[in-house]
Design an enzyme around this catalytic site. Structure first.
Site, mmCIF file in Angstrom:
data_model
loop_
_atom_site.group_PDB
_atom_site.id
_atom_site.type_symbol
_atom_site.label_atom_id
_atom_site.label_comp_id
_atom_site.label_asym_id
_atom_site.label_seq_id
_atom_site.Cartn_x
_atom_site.Cartn_y
_atom_site.Cartn_z
ATOM 1 C CG ASP A 306 28.427 -12.075 -27.877
ATOM 2 O OD1 ASP A 306 29.067 -13.092 -27.599
ATOM 3 O OD2 ASP A 306 27.499 -11.635 -27.153
HETATM 4 C C1 GLC Z 1 26.823 -12.550 -24.036
HETATM 5 C C2 GLC Z 1 27.268 -13.852 -24.653
HETATM 6 C C3 GLC Z 1 26.330 -14.377 -25.697
HETATM 7 C C4 GLC Z 1 24.910 -14.001 -25.333
HETATM 8 C C5 GLC Z 1 24.810 -12.494 -25.438
HETATM 9 C C6 GLC Z 1 23.423 -11.987 -25.038
HETATM 10 O O1 GLC Z 1 27.907 -11.698 -23.851
HETATM 11 O O2 GLC Z 1 28.580 -13.903 -25.188
HETATM 12 O O3 GLC Z 1 26.517 -15.795 -25.768
HETATM 13 O O4 GLC Z 1 23.984 -14.619 -26.207
HETATM 14 O O5 GLC Z 1 25.797 -11.837 -24.669
HETATM 15 O O6 GLC Z 1 23.221 -12.206 -23.687
#
Ligand code: GLC
Length: 747
Positions: A306
């Site tokens: 993430d």
């Molecule tokens: C965010 C979220 C995740 C998302 C990623 C890209 O922090 O936790 O669900 O897909 O970053 O935006």
């Protein structure tokens, strides 16, 4: 004589000349053929098997080129501090992946062209983005989708989103989120499919199939990503990013199954989560990332962290510095590092020092290249630029999206059948949500555009064209400005009926959207109380991203429709429900507690040691609305539950059925939820577990039979704390509504 000699010489010279020409021709052909094959290495040969193409490419790559493949940064401009490059001028085109926050295929292709045509090996970039519930055409949030109990419709909606995304240059979505969520205080409850494991598994499969289709290289499809792996939704107190303590047993029987289902459906990527899982962050957890995902489930896609989850290992207290965080995440099984660029920075020296082997690097690069090959990016790296402006709302999708929007809404209350409205002459449309074009789209609304939203006011005005629609805002979503109350009360006085539109701002749910209470702000609750004094019937419409505490509001309303965050067609769908053009069929995929204090409250709890104890003494034990609850404009009568046999041996199957009659006067769809219980098991199990559901349209007066073909291992079996599935002999029950049949499983 001389002539003869000349003649002979001529003939000989002629033959030499012909052979010479022949040899030149042959050489030219060999040259072309050889040159052709020499120019086209195996990895560029679309006919060659993917694994052979990867083998060939890996052999050609330098360490630097391999490490580049393991990184993702942002292309485009968004409201995040991590923006790197708005127009692709500084990004190194050897990068493996870009989080593309734009919609313009021209910019995306320009960046891709640099990678494919200006780098040594021409490895295409993988463009990812959060396409969560639509790309341009925004449809209901995932929690709402689950309330439709219509996976086919969700699959169709996801394929629409895939087509819109791919045509804008996005090859990969960070979706579906399949975190089983039981605490409505957690903002991300809006992004998943509710509190039940089986429900999340079914919709995981539907969305993966919708996004990926049958062939990932088809430019109407995109790669999916199961997230957030794993246990993120058990965040302590519903707060985001915090630690989660989940027993191995619960990990296996509650949180892991939707990921396994998604992987079995062909999901090609998984995203590692932010939470610390039992002391080991999910983004450096060898047990989940390697032992389970790779060794047990044989997952052959790749894991992306993430956003900044690698560098966050320092804050989580397991990594002393960035280099250590890099090593821990990479060696645990995170292949692609999102946003913090630590892999780019530290993997070369970790390889140099022998801490990380090139063999380990190759394993991760192979996984990423495999997805790129499956997507056809090597053979078709560019997308059509026909919609150069980069924004399309596919007109042909309206029917799918509208149907899903309608079916996701839940009728929670309908006192004296006040709904559908009977030709009201004057409707007072009151509340902060009545003319709202933004919050109705919910969080993660991608490139949704408020101008595309049919808001409630627009929907009702069109639907009730013979009625007078009076509007008053009444109040804001929060704070305590009551200055608009008076006008709202006056408006209510002039109407036959009040439609009160309340709810949440989109930022109150989604990421980092945790709230300490499920109640709406007092300013909204008090507006209802003031309007109630006017004495007109009140229909409450709610647009929100979590289950709400309605205990002080429910009794004040004659009808309540849970719209959720319905997306761009919300106003039209809810107007159809109010007029009766649409017969509501939604049922809750998450429990609405009687109060926030009841949390955690969900339908499939394990029994307490004293069945009538284990309750709060100061409030009712039952929730306000339970899992699976939802009203219709018609009524259904369930006949007797029947089983094909009440004793069954392992390996055999049984069929259980129940006739359902539409005893009302209008056609409607009914969802039958099939639960099982296993009252005696070597591991205590929940009192009931959803194992199947089916939705059918039943005409007025018609009876339809709903069948559950029980697969004993899948439906009666359980799993232990090591992930071993088992089926024990003994008594089981299959339950529908208030009925149940006993099934004895024999050895
Ligand atoms: C965010 C979220 C995740 C998302 C990623 C890209 O922090 O936790 O669900 O897909 O970053 O935006």
């Amino acid at each position: 004589m001389e002539n003869k000699v000349n003649h002979l010489l001529f003939r000989f010279g002629n033959r030499i000349f012909k052979s010479y020409v022949l040899v030149i021709l042959l050489l030219a052909i060999v040259q072309v053929v050889f040159a052709g094959s020499e120019k086209k290495p195996i990895y560029k040969n679309a006919e060659a098997p993917i694994e052979k193409r990867i083998d060939d490419l890996l052999k050609r790559m330098t360490i630097e080129e391999k490490v580049f493949q393991l990184n993702q940064i942002v292309l485009g401009e968004n409201d995040n501090i991590n923006n790197v490059d708005a127009d692709g001028k500084i990004i190194d085109p050897k990068i493996g992946s870009l989080l593309y926050v734009g919609t313009d295929p021209v910019l995306r292709n320009a960046m891709q062209r640099k990678a494919v045509e200006e780098t040594r090996l021409g490895i295409p970039i993988l463009f990812g983005y959060d396409v969560i519930h639509g790309f341009n055409t925004i449809y209901p949030i995932s929690l709402a989708q689950a309330c439709s109990w219509n996976p086919d419709l969700v699959q169709q909606a996801c394929s629409v989103a895939a087509k819109e995304a791919r045509s804008s240059g996005v090859d990969w979505t960070f979706s579906p989120m399949v975190d089983v969520a039981r605490d409505g205080r957690w903002g991300r409850v809006s992004e998943g499919y509710g509190e039940d494991t089986y429900t999340n598994s079914v919709f995981a499969v539907a969305s993966v199939k919708g996004y990926q289709g049958d062939d990932l290289s088809n430019q109407n499809n995109i790669a999916s990503c199961l997230k957030h792996y794993v246990g993120y939704s058990a965040s302590e107190g519903g707060k985001d990013y915090v630690s989660t303590d989940i027993s191995r047993q619960s990990l296996w029987d509650t949180y892991l199954p939707p990921f396994e289902a998604g992987i079995n459906a062909g999901a090609v990527t998984v995203m590692s989560a932010f939470n610390t899982l039992n002391g080991i962050p999910a983004s450096c957890n060898q047990y989940t990332l390697t032992d389970i995902l790779i060794d047990k489930w044989k997952f052959d896609g790749f894991v992306v962290s993430d956003w900044n989850a690698v560098v966050q290992l320092i804050a989580q207290g397991v990594a002393a510095d960035e280099k250590e965080a890099t090593r821990m995440a990479f060696q645990a099984g995170v292949d692609l590092d999102m946003a913090d660029e630590l892999y780019q920075k530290y993997l070369p020296e970790l390889i140099e020092s022998g801490v990380v082997s090139e063999k380990q690097i190759d394993k991760s690069v192979r996984r990423i290249l495999r997805v790129k090959f499956k997507l056809g990016l090597f053979d078709n790296p560019y997308v059509s630029e026909k919609n150069g402006e980069g924004r399309i709302v596919l007109p042909e999708v309206t029917s799918v999206i509208e149907k899903l929007t309608e079916e996701s809404m839940v009728l929670l209350k309908n006192e004296n059948h006040i709904l559908p409205l009977k030709e009201p002459s004057t409707i007072a449309l009151i509340g902060p949500m009545a003319k709202d074009d933004v919050n109705m789209m919910g969080s993660w609304a991608a490139h949704g555009n408020g101008n595309d939203v049919v808001n409630i006011y627009e929907g009702l005005t069109k639907e009730f064209s013979d009625s007078r629609i009076l509007y008053a805002k009444g109040c804001n979503f929060d704070r305590n400005n009551t200055s608009k109350y008076a006008a709202a009360i006056e408006t209510a006085k002039q109407a036959d009926i009040v439609v009160l539109c309340l709810g949440e701002k989109w930022r109150w749910s989604g990421e980092n959207g945790s709230r300490s209470t499920l109640s709406l702000p007092e300013i909204q609750e008090n507006l209802l109380a003031e309007i109630k004094k006017v004495g007109k019937p009140i229909v409450l419409l709610l647009s929100n991203g979590r289950p709400l505490d309605l205990s002080r509001m429910e009794s004040e309303c004659d009808a309540i429709v849970e719209m959720w965050q319905p997306g761009i067609l919300g106003g039209r769908a809810v107007a159809g429900i109010l007029s009766g053009r649409v017969n509501p069929s939604g049922k809750l995929a998450i429990t609405f507690p009687y109060s926030t204090g009841q949390i955690p409250i969900y339908y499939n709890k394990r029994p307490s040691s004293r069945p009538n104890q284990g309750k709060y003494q100061d409030i009712q034990d039952a929730p306000l609305y339970e899992f699976g609850y939802g009203l219709s404009y018609t009524t259904f009568e369930y006949g007797t539950l029947k089983t094909s046999n009440s004793k069954v041996k392992k390996g055999e199957e049984i069929i259980i059925e129940v006739p359902v009659t539409n005893t009302g006067n209008r056609e409607s769809a009914e969802t039958v939820h099939w639960f099982i219980s296993d009252p005696v098991c070597s591991i205590a199990r929940p009192q009931k577990e959803l194992k199947y559901f089916e939705k059918q349209i039943i005409k007025a007066g018609e009876t339809k039979v709903f069948r559950f073909k029980v697969d004993l291992e899948k439906d009666f079996g359980f799993v232990d704390a090591e992930g071993n599935k088992f089926l024990e002999s003994g008594e089981y029950y299959v339950m529908v509504n208030s009925q149940r049949v006993k099934i004895e499983v024999l050895d």
